[in-house]
Design a protein around this motif. Structure first.
Motif, PDB file in Angstrom:
ATOM      1  N   PRO A  25     -27.630 -46.139  58.481  1.00 24.25           N
ATOM      2  CA  PRO A  25     -26.142 -46.412  58.475  1.00 24.25           C
ATOM      3  C   PRO A  25     -25.298 -45.566  59.448  1.00 24.25           C
ATOM      4  O   PRO A  25     -24.417 -46.044  59.907  1.00 24.25           O
ATOM      5  CB  PRO A  25     -26.027 -45.912  56.906  1.00 24.25           C
ATOM      6  N   ALA A  26     -25.789 -44.327  59.715  1.00 24.42           N
ATOM      7  CA  ALA A  26     -24.893 -43.363  60.590  1.00 24.42           C
ATOM      8  C   ALA A  26     -25.092 -43.889  61.843  1.00 24.42           C
ATOM      9  O   ALA A  26     -24.170 -43.800  62.685  1.00 24.42           O
ATOM     10  CB  ALA A  26     -25.346 -41.984  60.248  1.00 24.42           C
ATOM     11  N   LEU A  27     -26.055 -44.661  62.294  1.00 26.57           N
ATOM     12  CA  LEU A  27     -26.225 -44.911  63.814  1.00 26.57           C
ATOM     13  C   LEU A  27     -25.547 -46.107  63.924  1.00 26.57           C
ATOM     14  O   LEU A  27     -24.989 -46.462  64.804  1.00 26.57           O
ATOM     15  CB  LEU A  27     -27.914 -45.224  63.851  1.00 26.57           C
ATOM     16  N   PHE A  83     -33.044 -51.125  67.694  1.00 25.96           N
ATOM     17  CA  PHE A  83     -32.091 -50.999  66.392  1.00 25.96           C
ATOM     18  C   PHE A  83     -33.066 -50.699  65.010  1.00 25.96           C
ATOM     19  O   PHE A  83     -32.512 -50.193  64.375  1.00 25.96           O
ATOM     20  CB  PHE A  83     -31.301 -52.176  65.999  1.00 25.96           C
ATOM     21  N   SER A  84     -34.170 -50.878  65.298  1.00 30.01           N
ATOM     22  CA  SER A  84     -35.222 -50.734  64.198  1.00 30.01           C
ATOM     23  C   SER A  84     -34.505 -51.006  63.010  1.00 30.01           C
ATOM     24  O   SER A  84     -33.997 -52.556  62.856  1.00 30.01           O
ATOM     25  CB  SER A  84     -35.500 -49.307  64.009  1.00 30.01           C
ATOM     26  N   SER A  85     -34.383 -50.553  61.749  1.00 31.99           N
ATOM     27  CA  SER A  85     -33.725 -50.953  60.651  1.00 31.99           C
ATOM     28  C   SER A  85     -32.302 -51.006  60.773  1.00 31.99           C
ATOM     29  O   SER A  85     -31.636 -51.607  59.909  1.00 31.99           O
ATOM     30  CB  SER A  85     -34.300 -50.442  59.272  1.00 31.99           C
ATOM     31  N   ALA A  86     -31.583 -50.400  61.819  1.00 30.64           N
ATOM     32  CA  ALA A  86     -30.409 -50.551  61.710  1.00 30.64           C
ATOM     33  C   ALA A  86     -30.090 -51.875  62.072  1.00 30.64           C
ATOM     34  O   ALA A  86     -28.843 -52.475  61.740  1.00 30.64           O
ATOM     35  CB  ALA A  86     -29.830 -49.607  63.055  1.00 30.64           C
ATOM     36  N   GLY A  87     -30.724 -52.639  62.634  1.00 34.53           N
ATOM     37  CA  GLY A  87     -30.483 -54.039  62.913  1.00 34.53           C
ATOM     38  C   GLY A  87     -29.963 -55.080  61.547  1.00 34.53           C
ATOM     39  O   GLY A  87     -28.868 -55.778  61.702  1.00 34.53           O
ATOM     40  N   SER A  88     -30.741 -54.832  60.380  1.00 34.51           N
ATOM     41  CA  SER A  88     -30.321 -55.446  59.383  1.00 34.51           C
ATOM     42  C   SER A  88     -28.993 -54.819  58.882  1.00 34.51           C
ATOM     43  O   SER A  88     -28.297 -55.493  58.330  1.00 34.51           O
ATOM     44  CB  SER A  88     -31.375 -55.094  58.295  1.00 34.51           C
ATOM     45  N   ARG A  89     -28.723 -53.592  59.016  1.00 37.03           N
ATOM     46  CA  ARG A  89     -27.542 -53.101  58.760  1.00 37.03           C
ATOM     47  C   ARG A  89     -26.237 -53.549  59.575  1.00 37.03           C
ATOM     48  O   ARG A  89     -25.056 -53.747  59.087  1.00 37.03           O
ATOM     49  CB  ARG A  89     -27.348 -51.573  58.678  1.00 37.03           C
ATOM     50  N   ALA A 143     -25.648 -62.803  65.667  1.00 35.27           N
ATOM     51  CA  ALA A 143     -26.896 -62.265  65.092  1.00 35.27           C
ATOM     52  C   ALA A 143     -27.421 -61.262  65.937  1.00 35.27           C
ATOM     53  O   ALA A 143     -27.216 -61.161  67.188  1.00 35.27           O
ATOM     54  CB  ALA A 143     -27.640 -63.722  64.878  1.00 35.27           C
ATOM     55  N   VAL A 144     -28.301 -60.398  65.299  1.00 31.61           N
ATOM     56  CA  VAL A 144     -29.293 -59.363  66.085  1.00 31.61           C
ATOM     57  C   VAL A 144     -30.475 -59.757  66.212  1.00 31.61           C
ATOM     58  O   VAL A 144     -31.056 -60.106  65.166  1.00 31.61           O
ATOM     59  CB  VAL A 144     -28.955 -58.044  65.239  1.00 31.61           C
ATOM     60  N   PHE A 145     -31.065 -59.632  67.421  1.00 29.42           N
ATOM     61  CA  PHE A 145     -32.426 -59.794  67.958  1.00 29.42           C
ATOM     62  C   PHE A 145     -33.140 -58.616  68.259  1.00 29.42           C
ATOM     63  O   PHE A 145     -32.505 -58.131  69.068  1.00 29.42           O
ATOM     64  CB  PHE A 145     -32.772 -60.896  68.686  1.00 29.42           C
ATOM     65  N   LYS A 192     -25.358 -56.794  58.441  1.00 25.41           N
ATOM     66  CA  LYS A 192     -24.559 -57.144  57.083  1.00 25.41           C
ATOM     67  C   LYS A 192     -23.097 -56.755  57.731  1.00 25.41           C
ATOM     68  O   LYS A 192     -22.093 -57.163  57.436  1.00 25.41           O
ATOM     69  CB  LYS A 192     -24.918 -56.021  56.116  1.00 25.41           C
ATOM     70  N   LYS A 193     -23.023 -55.692  58.519  1.00 20.75           N
ATOM     71  CA  LYS A 193     -21.762 -55.074  59.117  1.00 20.75           C
ATOM     72  C   LYS A 193     -20.984 -56.535  59.780  1.00 20.75           C
ATOM     73  O   LYS A 193     -19.759 -56.716  59.804  1.00 20.75           O
ATOM     74  CB  LYS A 193     -21.802 -54.072  59.945  1.00 20.75           C
ATOM     75  N   LEU A 194     -21.502 -57.200  60.702  1.00 21.08           N
ATOM     76  CA  LEU A 194     -21.282 -58.310  61.559  1.00 21.08           C
ATOM     77  C   LEU A 194     -20.651 -59.504  60.598  1.00 21.08           C
ATOM     78  O   LEU A 194     -19.842 -60.285  60.602  1.00 21.08           O
ATOM     79  CB  LEU A 194     -22.406 -58.928  62.298  1.00 21.08           C
ATOM     80  N   VAL A 195     -21.604 -59.885  59.501  1.00 21.94           N
ATOM     81  CA  VAL A 195     -21.386 -60.694  58.523  1.00 21.94           C
ATOM     82  C   VAL A 195     -19.927 -60.291  57.588  1.00 21.94           C
ATOM     83  O   VAL A 195     -18.828 -61.143  57.504  1.00 21.94           O
ATOM     84  CB  VAL A 195     -22.422 -61.012  57.409  1.00 21.94           C
TER      85      VAL A 195
END
Length: 170
Positions: free
Chosen positions: A155-157, A8-14, A27-29, A17-20
């Protein structure tokens, strides 16, 4: 209840946020390792599954197998085993397909890519065809190596995989 993301690289944080925003308790690990192959992912899988006990495994491996010219059949065996072991602990699996550059030859490229839809069909997996579609040919969304997406592509990923991921989280 964790979601384990293979890549996920930095997509993990995005994605978090989408999960929240979706009201999800997941959560994403991120368990990715740069340059990892399907064999490397399989070798690390047991400890990852034991550590996180995921409900969903987002599996994006194989590109480095292809870039190294490794056997698509071996990649398929490794990915199949990852799926089977993940399912054995009760996790759903989302398979993210990759493609390799054209300089590997048409036959090998086709054999490599066909592993993903074959696996999806044989194992009845949710999957996303080439996740870099609409990204890979935009230099402003790719790192200098031309193979990996940059932060602007994240964001597109997330939007690309979200429709396939969301049903697995319910």
């Amino acid at each position: 209840m964790p979601v384990t993301a293979s890549k996920f690289s930095s997509a993990g944080s995005r994605c978090c946020k989408k999960l929240v925003d979706a009201g999800s308790p997941h959560a994403v690990f991120n368990e990715s390792i740069s340059g990892d192959t399907s064999a490397g992912g399989l070798a690390r899988l047991e400890s990852i599954l034991a550590r996180h006990k995921p409900d969903v495994v987002v599996l994006e491996l194989g590109a480095n197998d292809g870039l190294r010219g490794l056997s698509p059949q071996e990649m398929k065996r490794n990915l199949t085993e990852i799926v089977n072991r993940s399912r054995h602990i009760g996790a759903e699996v989302l398979l993210l397909a990759m493609k390799i550059p054209p300089n590997y030859g048409k036959r090998y490229i086709e054999m490599f890519y066909e592993v993903y839809p074959q696996l999806a069909g044989e194992l009845q997996l949710a999957w996303v065809p080439f996740i870099l579609e609409d990204i890979a040919l935009k230099p402003e969304l790719m790192q200098a190596d031309g193979l990996h997406p940059n932060a602007d592509a994240q964001p597109a990923l997330v939007e690309k995989i979200w429709p396939s991921l969301l049903p697995l989280l319910k």
